[in-house]
Design an enzyme around this catalytic site. Sequence first.
Site, short mmCIF file in Angstrom:
data_model
loop_
_atom_site.label_atom_id
_atom_site.label_comp_id
_atom_site.label_asym_id
_atom_site.label_seq_id
_atom_site.Cartn_x
_atom_site.Cartn_y
_atom_site.Cartn_z
N ASP A 101 0.83 -1.20 0.00
CA ASP A 101 0.00 0.00 0.00
C ASP A 101 0.87 1.26 0.00
O ASP A 101 2.09 1.20 0.25
CB ASP A 101 -0.90 -0.02 1.24
CG ASP A 101 -2.23 0.68 1.02
OD1 ASP A 101 -2.33 1.51 0.10
OD2 ASP A 101 -3.17 0.40 1.79
N ASP A 153 -10.84 1.75 -3.20
CA ASP A 153 -11.37 1.45 -1.88
C ASP A 153 -12.90 1.42 -1.90
O ASP A 153 -13.53 1.05 -0.92
CB ASP A 153 -10.92 2.52 -0.86
CG ASP A 153 -9.51 2.23 -0.34
OD1 ASP A 153 -8.97 1.16 -0.64
OD2 ASP A 153 -8.96 3.10 0.37
#
Length: 741
Positions: free
Chosen positions: A472, A537
């Site tokens: 990430d 997301d």
Amino acid sequence: MTAPALVHRLLRLDSDNCTALIEWEAGRMPVWRHFGARLPGAVPHGSAPQGPSQSATPLSSVWPAARLRRQANASMDRLDGNPLFPGFGNGLSNNPALRAHADGVGAVQEWVAQSFSPSSNAYSQTLVLQLTDASGLALDLTLTLWHDSDVLSLQTTLHNRSAENLQLDWLACGAVPAPADLSEVAHFSGQWGLEFQWQRTPLAASGFQLQNRHGRSSHEAPPACFVLSPSTSDHSGEVIGAQLGWSGNHQFALDRCDDGTTLLQAGVWLAPGEVRLAAGQSHSTPTLHCSWSSHGLNGVSQNFHRFARQHVLRWNGGNMRPRPVHLNTWEAVYFNHDDATLRALAERAAALGVERFVLDDGWFPGRPNDHSGLGDWWPDPHKYPKGLGPLIAHVLGRGMEFGLWVEPEMVNPDSALFRAHPDWALQVAGQALQCGRQQLVLDIARPDVANYLFDKLDTLLRENRISYLKWDMNRDLAQAADTAGHMAYAKQIPALYALLQRLRTAHPAVEIESCASGGGRMDLGILQHTQRFWTSDNNDAVSRIAIQSGAARLFPLEVLGAHVGPAPAHTTGRSQSLALRCAVALFGHMGVEADVRKLGAAEAQTLANWIGLYKAWRGVLHAGRFSQGRTANGVWWLVRHEGRAILGVFTQTAPTTMHHAPLRLQGLSDASALGDTQTTWRVRLLGHAGQERARGDAPSPWLDALRGAGVDCGAAELRATGLPLPNMNPESALVFSLERL
Ligand code: GLA
């Protein structure tokens, strides 16, 4: 005919459907003559790309560009064609492909042809062109045209052969011409949770610029754009698409030549002072990948997909394995890692058919929330007193692989790492630290920092049976200065690639996902080092339809992470049926990101059924040719691989007609969708989400047949007449299989 006085030579590259033609004469400015449809007289694949037959292109071969124009009113006296690599201050007003100076002098460049070297192999033809400028600068332009994807890859190296130190403000990877009638530009805008939003506008006379200064590829302006004609559709018409293999700041600049031709340039957006070249030094750009198609936007997307599959993605052992179904723990437990909960999640996930269990954020010390802990890459002794081993054993024991979330480039000020090495974070002396999500960015171009990260990750991978990392990157770069105070945005990117490469070499079986608050770092640069993107997301299925439609314009479905999230979705607060969430996630690398312990028996069965469908069809979804199109109130996605195809039709808004228009799987041409017009396809309804808009008691023999043994349709009928469809309520989906008889 008066013979043109200027002698000139044509250099030529050919792919299956495309030709690039450059006018080249030593000592003169090289000129673009053509990039687009393949011209006759191609040199066979495998032969060096030079010496094309003159008779095949008599106009371009006989007539140099400078002899095709008359002196225009109010113009400079020089007559040229459109430059291969525009200079600056030389009487041509194109956007310069290099902006550089030596402490304010030497900014004028006229690039002239010096020498060239052609080469070729089974996949591509390449020209390396050497250009020089009187000031002592030299360029190597490398142009590679890939046969089966019609992708032209361009890369530039600048050599400072002057005696001065050079300050570089801009260096394009290359410049590609688009004919004047391709007068529109398309690109993506976006933000967190809403990536790849399609934008299409007329190209202004003043040109177009796309700049990204976020330090990562970004949600806002991913590194891609398309030049197309107003009549170009998803299915037909000419397009040139361009994507940069780079994960940092970038710029795309389109400007009009004097004849209306558009020159597309792209490269790294450089911060002031970021690249300084001492005498004798060189600097290389990343690679720009451009593709031409006359089969509309789908044609270019299919080219990009083929290119990524064959020349970008690198799988352990050379071949992609079937993409395993994920269970990601993030939206199930967030930071609340508790052994019993995680074991129960894994248990339930395995029963549903999940194949890879990914432990997301929250497993390392000092991580009860997102305020602390980044940098300390070892298991939290409270949450995992015996390390990750027992949980991993539990997961593996259920027949699943184990994956782990990391965010290596980051550090929280509240972490052991930052307390020990506050100077490792990018920062500007005298300025207050700028945090994003309470975190700072490490200067990973420093060998000590890179070594620390390699060591920590290598230890995790050596000591545990981890076969997957979700890598990430949750903030923009800011105050991106190194310890000497020089801007260091661009340096981060090769350092990142080197770190990823080092890990992959040490652990070749470990797959890596590129995530950056969802899809903030999706590009062909990082895809060379990773095998999956976390597309967004936002797991809201309605948002996802647009996000995945956009992302699929650039990348094949097998790298687009798509998860079945909870309802309501945590990013929008909206709820959709489980079936719709599944139908959308099916068209990607499917996963689940919800607390599956909470599913009732019926829901669990629904989810298991869709997972089963994914497994049955991933061979098609992840190897086939993807097309997309629009209906009056939704979109459709079609993937065909050999004699099988899968079609998803998504209704987004309320129908405006009483009955649905037949879906014409056309405009896809023989080369793309269903092939030969003589073939017959058996169409079956595999799954659906949402309600039909019809009287409940009315019979529907058509739907009954589709649901049952299926209906035989000619390819020509599907293309020209269309597949009859029921009218559906908003937020619904129909998923069909098509099998060639
Ligand atoms: C980012 C990612 C999410 C999740 C969280 C964890 O937002 O995009 O998928 O991993 O970080 O903090």
